[in-house]
Design an enzyme around this catalytic site. Structure first.
Site, short mmCIF file in Angstrom:
data_model
loop_
_atom_site.label_atom_id
_atom_site.label_comp_id
_atom_site.label_asym_id
_atom_site.label_seq_id
_atom_site.Cartn_x
_atom_site.Cartn_y
_atom_site.Cartn_z
CE1 TYR A 177 -3.88 5.83 -43.55
CE2 TYR A 177 -2.06 7.39 -43.64
CZ TYR A 177 -3.30 7.02 -43.14
OH TYR A 177 -3.94 7.83 -42.25
CE LYS A 196 8.46 0.59 -1.71
NZ LYS A 196 9.39 0.77 -0.57
N GLY A 211 15.26 -2.46 9.81
CA GLY A 211 15.01 -2.76 11.22
C GLY A 211 16.05 -3.76 11.69
NE ARG A 218 12.36 5.06 1.74
CZ ARG A 218 12.49 4.05 2.61
NH1 ARG A 218 13.66 3.77 3.14
NH2 ARG A 218 11.44 3.30 2.93
CB ALA A 257 -0.95 0.00 1.20
N GLY A 258 2.11 1.14 0.29
CA GLY A 258 2.95 2.33 0.45
C GLY A 258 3.18 3.07 -0.86
NE ARG A 287 11.70 1.62 -67.21
CZ ARG A 287 12.46 0.62 -66.77
NH1 ARG A 287 12.55 0.35 -65.49
NH2 ARG A 287 13.13 -0.13 -67.62
CE LYS A 340 0.88 -2.42 -41.32
NZ LYS A 340 -0.28 -1.53 -41.51
C1 UD1 Z 1 10.24 -2.33 6.76
C2 UD1 Z 1 10.38 -2.86 8.19
C3 UD1 Z 1 11.88 -3.01 8.52
C4 UD1 Z 1 12.54 -3.93 7.49
C5 UD1 Z 1 12.27 -3.46 6.06
C6 UD1 Z 1 12.74 -4.53 5.10
C7 UD1 Z 1 8.52 -2.10 9.58
C8 UD1 Z 1 8.06 -1.09 10.54
N1 UD1 Z 1 9.77 -1.96 9.12
O1 UD1 Z 1 10.83 -1.04 6.73
O2 UD1 Z 1 12.05 -3.56 9.83
O3 UD1 Z 1 13.94 -3.98 7.75
O4 UD1 Z 1 10.86 -3.24 5.84
O5 UD1 Z 1 12.67 -4.13 3.75
O6 UD1 Z 1 7.78 -2.99 9.23
N2 UD1 Z 1 3.38 -0.69 3.52
C9 UD1 Z 1 1.99 -0.70 3.51
N3 UD1 Z 1 1.31 0.15 4.31
C10 UD1 Z 1 1.93 1.04 5.14
C11 UD1 Z 1 3.35 1.06 5.13
C12 UD1 Z 1 4.06 0.19 4.33
O7 UD1 Z 1 1.39 -1.49 2.78
O8 UD1 Z 1 1.22 1.78 5.84
C13 UD1 Z 1 4.11 -1.61 2.63
C14 UD1 Z 1 4.94 -0.91 1.59
O9 UD1 Z 1 4.20 -0.72 0.39
C15 UD1 Z 1 6.10 -1.86 1.38
C16 UD1 Z 1 6.22 -2.58 2.72
O10 UD1 Z 1 5.00 -2.38 3.40
O11 UD1 Z 1 5.83 -2.81 0.36
C17 UD1 Z 1 7.38 -2.05 3.56
O12 UD1 Z 1 7.18 -0.67 3.78
P1 UD1 Z 1 8.36 0.36 3.82
O13 UD1 Z 1 7.82 1.70 4.12
O14 UD1 Z 1 9.23 0.20 2.65
O15 UD1 Z 1 9.12 -0.17 5.14
P2 UD1 Z 1 10.65 0.02 5.51
O16 UD1 Z 1 10.88 1.37 6.04
O17 UD1 Z 1 11.49 -0.42 4.37
CA CA Z 2 11.13 -1.14 2.26
#
Ligand code: UD1
Ligand code: CA
Length: 455
Positions: A384, A22, A137, A15, A10-11, A437, A348
């Site tokens: 054409y 993404k 993490g 970046r 969902a993110g 021709r 084509k």
């Molecule tokens: C996350 C982990 C981190 C790990 C890393 C590995 C957490 C808090 N952190 O960090 O420990 O080392 O992944 O790659 O879990 N997403 C949602 N909804 C949200 C937020 C994120 O669906 O509200 C999804 C994003 O689309 C993505 C995934 O979760 O596919 C990870 O989210 P991202 O924000 O990239 O987490 P990181 O900061 O990388």
């Molecule tokens: Ca990530």
């Protein structure tokens, strides 16, 4: 115990600095999410749920797999909150495997190992040692046992020095996970509901958390920006080429080829440098692709040679055809066997039957060319009229002289010869010579023009 898979997608991926969500960024020609879905499929889970939000319907549309359940996370409040959105329809008696939509290189083998090494009632997190763990993490252990996960932004200097990281892949018993998720808070540096906080909750509840290490850090890399995307692209390309080499495909340089889709090869295929394959491409036995070629959604028959610098899309060839150098085959170009298409030729939506040759500087569009036809240099099918497209038909064994314009709709009979420079607008009879021709004449007494004075 059954298995449910939840994929977090969902993110926004800030970046990436892109208007494309993404999980839709392309890796080897497919969205990041499609790679994760393929690995999930290989595990044959009871259900696969994708949590989507940013990018909305576009994310769904780009991943049209029949057996996915979609859960909307309207506001992205963190990975823990994301998993919560999928939980109501996830059976509590199942084990739940959580994957991230931005970790595309993870193999089904590693996931299968995670599943088999973790007792059903326990929890597991897939970890890896990273030379540079920045951004991930960190896995905090006590006496060797996983205690909790601390996010980079919340970590102390001492914790930041830890190199074992959370890959984002977590396995937990469904009913327990539901309970822990319900208790998540967001009092951390990002104000998010972290999925990673459930680890400490599990430990507190006396549930064993296994930290299972992946074999390679590249396999579990999370893709957050364009640099990581490029690194993952090269890693995946190396993997795809490796698989093909194991099947016996020869490459001049395994590092200088790109497969953006699916490349299927017969025996003794050889691929020179800078060949790019997109979509579904099939190469028959003994075919050879010379340097600098783009081949998209095409099927080339056995023994076919593509010389350097061709652009081939939506085309098919029979066996032993020769294409290029510098040829362009567009959608609907269908060559039978032993057909030759030479330099600066564009084809084509046309069929060319066995043994015919179109060797130089020619445009063939909307045509049906018979067997053993020779199309001379500089020939053009004028298909054409500015509004509609019309067909050109050329019978078996015809010989089209150089620089002929075939104004469609038009038909050339079998065995006909057309003299060079003719503009053909009417049906050409079989055999015999057809010319169109004006008679050549030289004007006597003609003088060259002279430049006029400027004043
Ligand atoms: C996350 C982990 C981190 C790990 C890393 C590995 C957490 C808090 N952190 O960090 O420990 O080392 O992944 O790659 O879990 N997403 C949602 N909804 C949200 C937020 C994120 O669906 O509200 C999804 C994003 O689309 C993505 C995934 O979760 O596919 C990870 O989210 P991202 O924000 O990239 O987490 P990181 O900061 O990388
Ligand atoms: Ca990530």
């Amino acid at each position: 115990m059954g298995l449910s898979i939840i994929i977090l997608a969902a993110g926004q991926g800030k970046r990436m600095r892109s208007s494309l969500p993404k999980v839709l960024q392309p890796l080897a020609g497919k969205p990041l999410l499609a790679h994760v879905l393929a690995s999930a499929d290989a595990l044959a889970a009871d259900d696969v749920c994708v949590v989507y939000g940013h990018g909305g319907e576009a994310v769904k549309a780009a991943n049209p797999t029949h057996n996915i359940r979609w859960a909307l996370q309207a506001e992205q409040l963190g990975t823990g909150h994301a998993v919560q959105q999928a939980m109501p329809d996830t059976p509590g008696e199942n084990r739940v495997l959580i994957l991230a939509g931005d970790v595309p290189l993870l193999t089904p083998m590693t996931l299968a190992r995670l599943l088999s090494e973790t007792p059903q009632a326990d929890m597991a997190v897939l970890t890896v040692d990273m030379d540079d763990p920045t951004g991930y993490g960190r896995i905090v252990r006590k006496n060797g046992r996983v205690k909790c996960i601390v996010e980079q932004k919340d970590a102390s200097a001492e914790q930041r020095a830890l190199t074992e990281i959370n890959t984002g892949v977590i396995l937990a018993p469904g009913d327990k996970l539901k309970g822990w998720l319900a208790k998540l808070g967001n009092s951390n540096s990002q104000g998010e509901y972290y999925l990673t906080d459930v680890i400490a909750m599990a430990v507190a509840d006396g549930v064993e958390v296994h930290g299972i290490k992946a074999n390679s850090s590249v396999e579990v890399m999370g893709i957050n920006d364009k640099k990581q995307l490029a690194i993952a692209e090269r890693a995946l390309q190396a993997r795809l080429v490796e698989e093909l080499m194991q099947q016996g495909v020869g490459f001049a340089d395994p590092a200088r080829v790109d497969i953006r889709g699916t490349l299927t090869c017969g025996k003794d295929v050889f691929i020179d440098i800078n060949a790019v394959f997109e979509g579904n491409v099939e190469l028959g036995d003994d075919s050879k692709i010379e340097s600098n070629n783009l081949i998209r959604n095409s099927k080339l028959g056995a023994g076919t040679v593509v010389h350097s610098n061709c652009h081939i899309e939506g085309a098919t060839t029979g066996s032993h055809c020769e294409i290029g150098p510098f040829a362009r085959l567009r959608p609907g170009a269908e060559l039978a066997n032993n057909v030759k298409v030479g330099n600066f030729v564009e084809i084509k939506k046309s069929t060319i039957a066995d043994g015919s040759k179109v060797n130089h500087l020619t445009y063939i569009g909307d045509a049906e060319i018979g067997k053993n036809v020779n199309v001379g240099a500089g020939t053009i099918t004028c298909n054409y009229d500015g509004v509609n497209k019309h067909k050109t038909k050329i019978g078996d064994g015809a010989f089209i002289g150089s620089g002929v314009e075939l104004v469609a709709p038009v038909e050339v009979g079998a065995g006909a010869t057309i003299g060079a420079g003719s503009t053909i607008t009417r049906k050409v009879p079989e055999d015999g010579l057809t010319l169109e021709r004006s008679k050549q004449k030289s004007i006597e007494g003609w003088t060259k023009p002279v430049k006029k004075g400027t004043s």
